[in-house]
Design a protein around this motif. Structure first.
Motif, PDB file in Angstrom:
ATOM      1  N   SER A   1     -38.111   0.124  85.551  1.00 50.30           N
ATOM      2  CA  SER A   1     -39.413  -0.283  84.463  1.00 50.30           C
ATOM      3  C   SER A   1     -40.220  -1.204  85.529  1.00 50.30           C
ATOM      4  N   VAL A   2     -39.992  -1.871  86.352  1.00 47.27           N
ATOM      5  CA  VAL A   2     -40.928  -2.681  87.158  1.00 47.27           C
ATOM      6  C   VAL A   2     -41.318  -2.316  88.543  1.00 47.27           C
ATOM      7  N   GLU A   3     -40.686  -1.446  88.870  1.00 48.80           N
ATOM      8  CA  GLU A   3     -41.034  -0.962  89.990  1.00 48.80           C
ATOM      9  C   GLU A   3     -42.641  -0.793  90.408  1.00 48.80           C
ATOM     10  N   GLY A   4     -43.031  -1.353  91.317  1.00 47.20           N
ATOM     11  CA  GLY A   4     -44.695  -1.066  91.407  1.00 47.20           C
ATOM     12  C   GLY A   4     -45.436  -2.116  90.974  1.00 47.20           C
ATOM     13  N   ARG A   5     -45.059  -2.897  90.001  1.00 48.57           N
ATOM     14  CA  ARG A   5     -45.540  -4.070  89.119  1.00 48.57           C
ATOM     15  C   ARG A   5     -45.064  -5.180  89.557  1.00 48.57           C
ATOM     16  N   PHE A   6     -43.773  -5.457  89.630  1.00 46.39           N
ATOM     17  CA  PHE A   6     -43.413  -6.895  90.134  1.00 46.39           C
ATOM     18  C   PHE A   6     -43.074  -6.699  91.749  1.00 46.39           C
ATOM     19  N   THR A   7     -42.951  -8.043  92.168  1.00 45.59           N
ATOM     20  CA  THR A   7     -42.812  -8.217  93.557  1.00 45.59           C
ATOM     21  C   THR A   7     -41.840  -9.414  93.739  1.00 45.59           C
ATOM     22  N   ILE A   8     -40.695  -9.455  94.314  1.00 46.57           N
ATOM     23  CA  ILE A   8     -39.731 -10.383  94.301  1.00 46.57           C
ATOM     24  C   ILE A   8     -39.882 -10.749  95.960  1.00 46.57           C
ATOM     25  N   SER A   9     -40.154 -12.205  96.157  1.00 48.05           N
ATOM     26  CA  SER A   9     -40.077 -12.691  97.300  1.00 48.05           C
ATOM     27  C   SER A   9     -39.395 -14.012  97.686  1.00 48.05           C
ATOM     28  N   GLN A  10     -39.346 -14.514  98.750  1.00 51.06           N
ATOM     29  CA  GLN A  10     -38.512 -15.726  99.203  1.00 51.06           C
ATOM     30  C   GLN A  10     -39.435 -16.435 100.197  1.00 51.06           C
ATOM     31  N   ASP A  11     -39.088 -17.953 100.108  1.00 46.54           N
ATOM     32  CA  ASP A  11     -39.526 -18.897 101.112  1.00 46.54           C
ATOM     33  C   ASP A  11     -38.330 -19.614 101.430  1.00 46.54           C
ATOM     34  N   ASN A  12     -37.643 -19.027 102.639  1.00 47.32           N
ATOM     35  CA  ASN A  12     -36.529 -19.708 102.875  1.00 47.32           C
ATOM     36  C   ASN A  12     -36.575 -21.180 103.139  1.00 47.32           C
ATOM     37  N   ALA A  13     -37.877 -21.646 103.730  1.00 44.91           N
ATOM     38  CA  ALA A  13     -37.804 -23.088 104.244  1.00 44.91           C
ATOM     39  C   ALA A  13     -37.622 -24.094 102.741  1.00 44.91           C
ATOM     40  N   LYS A  14     -37.975 -23.271 101.785  1.00 46.27           N
ATOM     41  CA  LYS A  14     -38.044 -24.140 100.429  1.00 46.27           C
ATOM     42  C   LYS A  14     -36.935 -23.524  99.387  1.00 46.27           C
ATOM     43  N   ASN A  15     -36.201 -22.851 100.011  1.00 50.15           N
ATOM     44  CA  ASN A  15     -34.812 -22.421  98.950  1.00 50.15           C
ATOM     45  C   ASN A  15     -35.764 -21.891  97.817  1.00 50.15           C
ATOM     46  N   THR A  16     -36.507 -21.086  97.818  1.00 46.42           N
ATOM     47  CA  THR A  16     -37.302 -20.706  96.512  1.00 46.42           C
ATOM     48  C   THR A  16     -37.349 -19.281  96.530  1.00 46.42           C
ATOM     49  N   VAL A  17     -37.316 -18.632  95.262  1.00 49.80           N
ATOM     50  CA  VAL A  17     -37.564 -17.313  95.218  1.00 49.80           C
ATOM     51  C   VAL A  17     -38.477 -17.135  94.307  1.00 49.80           C
ATOM     52  N   TYR A  18     -39.768 -16.171  94.222  1.00 52.68           N
ATOM     53  CA  TYR A  18     -40.610 -15.928  93.423  1.00 52.68           C
ATOM     54  C   TYR A  18     -40.571 -14.484  92.916  1.00 52.68           C
ATOM     55  N   LEU A  19     -41.130 -14.401  91.773  1.00 51.94           N
ATOM     56  CA  LEU A  19     -41.332 -13.157  91.218  1.00 51.94           C
ATOM     57  C   LEU A  19     -42.887 -12.827  90.642  1.00 51.94           C
ATOM     58  N   GLN A  20     -43.574 -12.098  91.492  1.00 56.39           N
ATOM     59  CA  GLN A  20     -44.945 -11.878  90.884  1.00 56.39           C
ATOM     60  C   GLN A  20     -45.001 -10.702  89.958  1.00 56.39           C
ATOM     61  N   MET A  21     -45.585 -10.859  88.771  1.00 54.05           N
ATOM     62  CA  MET A  21     -45.438 -10.003  87.884  1.00 54.05           C
ATOM     63  C   MET A  21     -47.062  -9.645  87.417  1.00 54.05           C
ATOM     64  N   ASN A  22     -47.496  -8.332  87.925  1.00 56.14           N
ATOM     65  CA  ASN A  22     -48.533  -7.874  87.800  1.00 56.14           C
ATOM     66  C   ASN A  22     -48.493  -6.638  86.624  1.00 56.14           C
ATOM     67  N   SER A  23     -49.689  -6.483  86.168  1.00 60.09           N
ATOM     68  CA  SER A  23     -49.831  -5.202  84.964  1.00 60.09           C
ATOM     69  C   SER A  23     -48.746  -5.456  83.873  1.00 60.09           C
ATOM     70  N   LEU A  24     -48.777  -6.487  83.240  1.00 62.19           N
ATOM     71  CA  LEU A  24     -47.702  -6.912  82.521  1.00 62.19           C
ATOM     72  C   LEU A  24     -47.818  -6.045  81.083  1.00 62.19           C
ATOM     73  N   LYS A  25     -46.866  -5.709  80.522  1.00 59.37           N
ATOM     74  CA  LYS A  25     -46.714  -4.772  79.188  1.00 59.37           C
ATOM     75  C   LYS A  25     -46.003  -5.881  78.056  1.00 59.37           C
ATOM     76  N   PRO A  26     -46.320  -5.628  77.176  1.00 60.54           N
ATOM     77  CA  PRO A  26     -45.657  -6.112  76.051  1.00 60.54           C
ATOM     78  C   PRO A  26     -44.320  -5.963  75.932  1.00 60.54           C
ATOM     79  N   GLU A  27     -43.694  -4.879  76.450  1.00 63.18           N
ATOM     80  CA  GLU A  27     -42.206  -4.930  76.711  1.00 63.18           C
ATOM     81  C   GLU A  27     -41.628  -5.599  77.869  1.00 63.18           C
TER      82      GLU A  27
END
Length: 129
Positions: free
Chosen positions: A68-94
């Motif tokens: 349902s999110v393939e192609g719209r969301f991107t998960i990434s990491q910053d190992n130095a900061k022990n942080t994970v991100y979720l970039q969400m584009n083309s968001l839908k009400p669902e």
């Protein structure tokens, strides 16, 4: 003690973007799986995106996405900061839900919610039409 702290939720119109962050502390960040899950009112918690974290490994940064999110969301990491991100584009009400960061011990990434040992407090994402 393990802490996962999410930030970045909010309200946006359909088609907009948001970026979620999850900072991990007290957790063996390396050689494990971290992921984003979401839960809408009246629905079960579901996996959104996973990332395998293992610096120095060929598989470090391997990602997995729900259809349902393939192609719209991107998960990434910053190992130095022990942080994970979720970039969400083309968001839908669902996509509206409480989004949770989760971490799993023992390596490998699996989708079932029950596989995850640690959870953040959640952050609300609301997408209006």
């Amino acid at each position: 003690q393990v802490h996962l702290v999410e930030s970045g939720g909010g309200s946006v119109q359909a088609g907009g973007s948001l970026r979620l962050s999850c900072a991990a502390s007290g957790y063996a960040y390396d050689s494990n799986c971290m992921g984003w899950f979401r839960q809408a009112p009246g629905k079960e918690r579901e996996g959104v995106a996973l990332i395998y974290t293992s610096s120095g490994s060929t598989y470090d940064g391997t990602t997995y996405y729900a259809d349902s999110v393939e192609g719209r969301f991107t998960i990434s990491q910053d190992n130095a900061k022990n942080t994970v991100y979720l970039q969400m584009n083309s968001l839908k009400p669902e996509d509206s839900a409480v989004y949770y960061c989760a971490a799993r011990r023992g390596g490998y990434c699996f989708w079932p919610v029950t596989e995850y040992n640690y959870w953040g407090q959640g952050t609300q994402v609301t997408v209006s039409s």
